[in-house]
Structures are given as structure tokens and as C-alpha cells.
Design an enzyme around this catalytic site. Structure first.
Site, short mmCIF file in Angstrom:
data_model
loop_
_atom_site.label_atom_id
_atom_site.label_comp_id
_atom_site.label_asym_id
_atom_site.label_seq_id
_atom_site.Cartn_x
_atom_site.Cartn_y
_atom_site.Cartn_z
N HIS A 326 -20.02 -12.63 13.26
CA HIS A 326 -19.81 -12.42 14.70
C HIS A 326 -18.47 -11.77 15.02
O HIS A 326 -18.16 -11.49 16.17
CB HIS A 326 -19.90 -13.78 15.41
N LYS A 328 -15.59 -9.14 15.74
CA LYS A 328 -15.58 -7.83 16.38
C LYS A 328 -14.17 -7.26 16.22
O LYS A 328 -13.27 -7.56 16.99
CB LYS A 328 -15.98 -7.95 17.84
N HIS A 498 -19.32 -10.86 28.56
CA HIS A 498 -19.55 -11.05 27.13
C HIS A 498 -18.24 -11.45 26.44
O HIS A 498 -18.19 -11.76 25.27
CB HIS A 498 -20.11 -9.77 26.50
N LYS A 500 -14.99 -13.80 25.56
CA LYS A 500 -14.78 -15.23 25.28
C LYS A 500 -13.29 -15.47 25.34
O LYS A 500 -12.51 -14.80 24.65
CB LYS A 500 -15.30 -15.64 23.90
#
Length: 591
Positions: A326, A328, A498, A500
Site C-alpha cells: 500500500h 505510495k 483518499h 490519510k
């Protein structure tokens, strides 16, 4: 013939430029970018050339012997590019040459990387051999159409302004890699790098294919103006107010020429839309540059990359279906040897960069069982116990806002993990807490169904929010902790998050700010096992924890508009609690 005349016979001509500013790094300068060596003087290099008789090795002083290889490369570039002019004392008969303007391509002295924490230096990725691949012929929406439009090496004759732009781009790219006879030992092997891949100006205008295109050449100045935080959020296509905000950014800006000429790059992400991604590189002039992609989610379009000789794509396979790759993160390697690290929350997918609120800016998670303090929740708690300035006695007045695009499964009781281990680590501070002190309030910021219905994309805006009804039905108590997505101050209320992020804030002050790929879940942050008390993690995640004591040497960040060194949070604080008639967005609504 004296030494000065020997040099002059090699460097006479209209190309000769006098460098005017002294490089602030002095003898520690490691730049190999001709643009930097043109713009800044380096007295230690010029002194060596003054002593060189034009034959054999350069007379590098003994105290600089450990830098011999680097210095030789820099000296060769000065001679190859004709960037050195002998001093006026040795050349009184010559009129001073006109000062050359610095190149726009290559970025001059490379800017500092976006904030990414410490660690060992990373060597640049090496660009592999082979001809540049043709652009993708499918995918990517409107951006993908640009790649199908024709050969990336052709020039468009559609209008004069576009031709002029392309000519200018070609000239800029060409100045950094000129062919000429080598006046110094070993120069050909160093300057005419066989692995060098040139900038390829696009034959199509980005404005015809991408929803938001900012003026080129300005990203370095924007990055410098964002100091010391270097935090950016995506420009929202459907919200023009966000396009020109100093803290808004597009993907194309991350590849802007003002940051330097790209040599190669590594993209680590979960979801990748190859047509959209390669379109960004195409419009930046980097369609021939080496690109490596590590990704988590398989899709048919990724198989098209097999025919691209300049692109390597590898799927990261997980040991368990509950864990994800996950992370990025981007590593951008430049021709001058510098490296920029970009830690993001966005997938490499057009939806994530159009009408989603994202953060671009190391706290990391790695699958496995860990007993140290280096990963996940343990890492967060360890850092906050060293640097967080919230007075333990006043902890209840500093709520924790945990904002996410997905919620996990926490069990039948909030104390089992969410208000237990998770909140305990995120509420740690440098002081000693009072005995039996209650934890601070927890505010989970996650869009309601009504928030999504009012988004720019309607119900489709919930496509990036994968919280399912099956999980929610087992933890209805979660409604007591849920807060709405509202971002009126930054114009992003209708752009579903999107992003966090995690922050403890009070009275327009923040004790820390964490931007990350990690949602509020055990898989992302870890949970202690009963057997051996190890922290069990299932996913790869990466983020950046901004601490005021480290960043600005203060106890707290200011969140007030207009404040010096203000930290911009993309949503409104304090957050607004769900009203009694509200329910969280559940992904089943799209089924």
C-alpha cells in the site's frame, strides 16, 4: 606558449561564459550538472585549472585526494562545456565575456528533496540501454489519447506558438549533453554517457488532455516557498479555487524541469493506471527516461508495459490476502546525481489526482512480527514520547483526529484496539502522564453517506472509500467516534478524501501532523499478539511525521491563516460530528 594561452586556444569563441556567483557548498560541492557549474563559480576547481598545463592528469591537491574522481569529472565538464574563463590577471588583454544566463533545464543547484526523513544516501538508479519505447496505445482516458496520437519524436506543425515552444525545449535539453572533442583525459567516457536518454519534447499540448496544467518552470520556487514543511495537496479538477493555491500540486509539476533533468525514477504504489502515468512522463518530456514501477494491485493494462524497453514493472506479491503493498512513494533521480523522495497518499490513477483530496510530502510499516520500535504503532509512539510537547496533565484537551479513507475491523469493543493500543501510542508525549490519566478524545474523520452524495462525483466519489457494511454491522459503536469530511477553508469539501492523516490540535495549534498511506487498521499499524507480544503487521505503508520541535524548533505548529510558518491542514478543525440521521459511507452503495 604559457599555460593561459594554451587554455585560451581551446576555449576561445562566443560560447565562453563567465560564472559570477560562488557556490555556497565550496569544496564540498558534488554537482555534475552543467547548469549548476555555469551559474556558480567554484574557486577550488578554477585554481586546479590554473595549475594544469593542459597535459596529463589534473594537479589535484593532496587534501582533496579522496574526492579525486568527483573533482576530475567536474573539471572535465568545465572544459567540455567551456564554462571556465581564466582570471583577469592572466588575461588582461581580453575584454570580459558576457555573463551567461543559467540554463532553465537541469534546475541549477538541485533543490532540497521533499521532506522524507533521514537515512543513508541513495545512489541514483541507472538508466538501462535500449531505445525509447513507443507510447501506450490504450488506457489513460484523455491523457492516454495523447499517447495514441502519434510518434513522440515528431514535431507538430499545428501552430507557430507550439513550434516555438518545442524548439525552445529542444535547445534547453541539448545544452546539457553536447557532442565535442574531448580536451581532457577520459572526458568522452564521462560526458557522453552511453546510457544517457535525452529529453523528448511532446508533440501535443498537455492542456488538451489533462484537466489541470500549471505553468512550467515554477515548481522549484513553489517548493522553496513551502519550507519548512514542504507539504502539498492535489489540485482538485472540479474546484478551480484550488488550482493556484500555493500548497496545491499536480503530478506533472512533480516532474517539472525547474527541479532538474530527470535521469530515472522508481514508483512504488498500490494501484497504477499505466496510460495515465506514462502520459505524465510524456508531457514532461521524459517519455524516453528509465522508469521502474513496483505495484500491488494487478490489472490487465499493466501487461501492456511488457513491450516498453524503458519501463520495468514488477508486482509485489504478499504472503497473506489481508496485507497489501500500500506504500505510495516516488524516488526521482536526476542527471546531476541528486535524489528527490516524494511520499504521497495517492495511487497512480487519474481518479486519485483529479477530484480526490490527497497529500504529497518516515514512519513505515513492513509485514511481519516486530519486537523493536522501528515500525508501525511502535515507531509512532517512540517518536511522540521523545518530541511531542502536549502536557500530559492537559492531554484531554488535545483530541486525536484520525482521518482515513477506509476503516478497519476493530472487534466488539473499542478498548480492544482502537481506544486501547492505537490511541495509547498516538497520544504519547514527552512528559510523564499522571497515574491512571484518561486518554484524549478520539475523533475519526470519515465521510458520511451524505458527504459523498454532495461530492463532485456524486456516489462515484465513494469509490475511494472501501469500508463495507459487513464490517460496520459488527461495530455499530463506531458511530460514537465518527466525524464528517468538511474542508471549507481549503475548498475541498466536495473532493472526497483518499488522504490519510493524523493530528493532535487545539486552539489553532498542532502538536504533530502525520501524512501517510496507512488507514486506521490493524493491518496497516499493527496489533500486539497475545503469544509473544510482538507487533504483527500485514501491509507495506509509508508516511512522514512532522514534529514542530524538529521542523521549526517550536513546541507547536500554528494553523492560523497568515501565521509565519503556518501548517496547512486540508480539512476544517475542529471537525464536525455526525448528526443523528447520518451514517458512514459504505462501499456496498456502489454494488
Amino acid at each position: 606558449m604559457n599555460r593561459s594561452n594554451k587554455r585560451m586556444s581551446r576555449m576561445d569563441g562566443p560560447e565562453l561564459k563567465r560564472v559570477r556567483k560562488e557556490c555556497s557548498y565550496g569544496v564540498a560541492c558534488y554537482r555534475l550538472n552543467p547548469a549548476h557549474l555555469r551559474e556558480y563559480s567554484h574557486p577550488h576547481l578554477e585554481a586546479i585549472l590554473d595549475e594544469w598545463d593542459g597535459n596529463g592528469s589534473f594537479p589535484i591537491p593532496e587534501q582533496m585526494s579522496l574526492q579525486r574522481s568527483l573533482l576530475t569529472d567536474q573539471l572535465n565538464i568545465l572544459l567540455e562545456k567551456k564554462l571556465y574563463e581564466p582570471g583577469a590577471a592572466d588575461n588582461a588583454e581580453r575584454a570580459p565575456a558576457a555573463a551567461g544566463e543559467p540554463l532553465r533545464a537541469g534546475g541549477g543547484a538541485a533543490g532540497e528533496p521533499l521532506r522524507a526523513g533521514g537515512g543513508a544516501a541513495v545512489e541514483p538508479l541507472r538508466a538501462g540501454g535500449g531505445a525509447a519505447g513507443e507510447p501506450l496505445r490504450a488506457g489513460g482516458g484523455a491523457a492516454g489519447e495523447a499517447l495514441r496520437a502519434g510518434d513522440s519524436t515528431q514535431r507538430s506543425d499545428s501552430n507557430d506558438s507550439e513550434k516555438n515552444t518545442l524548439k525552445s525545449d529542444k535547445a534547453i535539453a541539448g545544452t546539457s549533453r553536447e557532442k565535442s572533442e574531448s580536451p581532457a583525459p577520459g572526458l568522452g567516457a564521462r560526458i557522453r554517457d552511453p546510457e544517457y536518454r535525452p529529453v523528448v519534447p511532446p508533440t501535443r499540448r498537455a492542456e488538451a488532455y489533462l484537466p489541470v496544467v500549471r505553468p512550467r518552470g515554477l515548481m522549484r520556487a513553489k517548493h522553496e516557498a513551502a519550507a519548512p514543511h514542504h507539504v502539498f495537496y492535489t489540485a482538485i479538477s472540479a474546484a478551480p479555487r484550488t488550482h493556484a493555491q500555493p500548497y496545491s500540486v499536480t503530478f506533472l509539476e512533480l516532474l517539472d524541469e525547474s527541479l532538474g533533468e530527470l535521469r530515472s525514477s522508481l514508483q512504488l504504489n498500490f494501484m497504477v493506471e499505466p496510460g495515465w502515468l506514462l502520459a505524465q512522463y510524456y508531457f514532461a518530456g521524459y517519455s524516453a527516461k528509465k522508469l521502474t514501477i513496483l505495484y500491488g494491485e494487478e490489472c490487465d493494462d499493466m501487461r501492456q508495459l511488457a513491450g516498453k524497453p524503458h519501463v520495468d514493472a514488477v508486482r509485489v506479491r504478499m504472503a497473506t490476502p489481508f496485507g497489501k503493498h500500500h506504500t505510495k512513494l516516488m524516488l526521482l533521480c536526476y542527471e546531476d546525481g541528486s535524489l528527490r523522495v516524494v511520499v504521497s497518499t495517492a495511487n497512480l490513477y487519474h481518479d486519485d489526482w483529479d477530484n480526490r483530496t490527497q497529500g504529497v510530502f518516515l514512519v513505515a510499516s513492513v509485514p511481519g512480527s516486530h519486537r523493536d520500535l522501528e515500525w508501525g504503532l511502535a515507531r509512532v509512539g517512540a517518536l511522540l514520547r521523545q518530541h511531542c510537547a502536549v502536557p500530559p496533565a492537559a492531554g484531554r484537551a488535545w483530541p486525536l483526529v484520525a482521518q482515513a479513507s477506509s476503516l478497519g475491523s476493530y472487534g466488539p469493543d473499542p478498548k480492544l484496539w482502537l481506544c486501547g493500543e492505537f490511541l495509547q501510542q498516538f497520544s504519547a508525549s514527552a512528559g510523564t502522564p499522571p497515574p491512571l490519566a484518561p486518554p484524549p478524545p478520539l475523533q475519526l474523520l470519515y465521510p458520511s453517506l451524505q458527504n459523498v452524495q454532495r461530492s463532485h462525483d456524486g456516489l462515484l466519489g465513494g469509490g475511494c472509500l472501501p469500508y463495507a457494511r459487513a464490517a460496520h454491522d459488527k461495530q455499530r459503536w463506531l458511530l460514537d467516534y465518527l466525524y464528517q469530511w468538511r474542508a471549507e477553508a481549503t475548498g475541498r469539501s466536495r473532493a472526497m478524501p483518499h488522504i490519510k492523516s493524523y493530528v493532535r490540535a487545539r486552539d489553532s495549534r498542532a502538536a504533530f501532523y502525520l501524512l501517510t498511506s496507512a488507514n486506521v487498521s490493524k493491518a496497516a499499524w499493527g496489533a500486539r499478539t497475545k503469544r509473544d507480544n510482538a507487533l504483527r503487521l500485514l501491509s507495506y505503508e509509508a508516511g512522514v511525521l512532522l514534529l514542530p520541535r524538529v521542523t521549526i524548533n517550536e513546541d507547536f505548529f500554528s494553523l492560523e491563516e497568515g501565521a509565519a510558518q503556518r501548517l496547512v491542514i486540508p480539512y476544517d478543525l475542529p471537525p464536525t460530528k455526525y448528526s443523528p440521521d447520518m451514517t458512514p459511507w459504505l462501499s456496498d452503495a456502489l454494488c
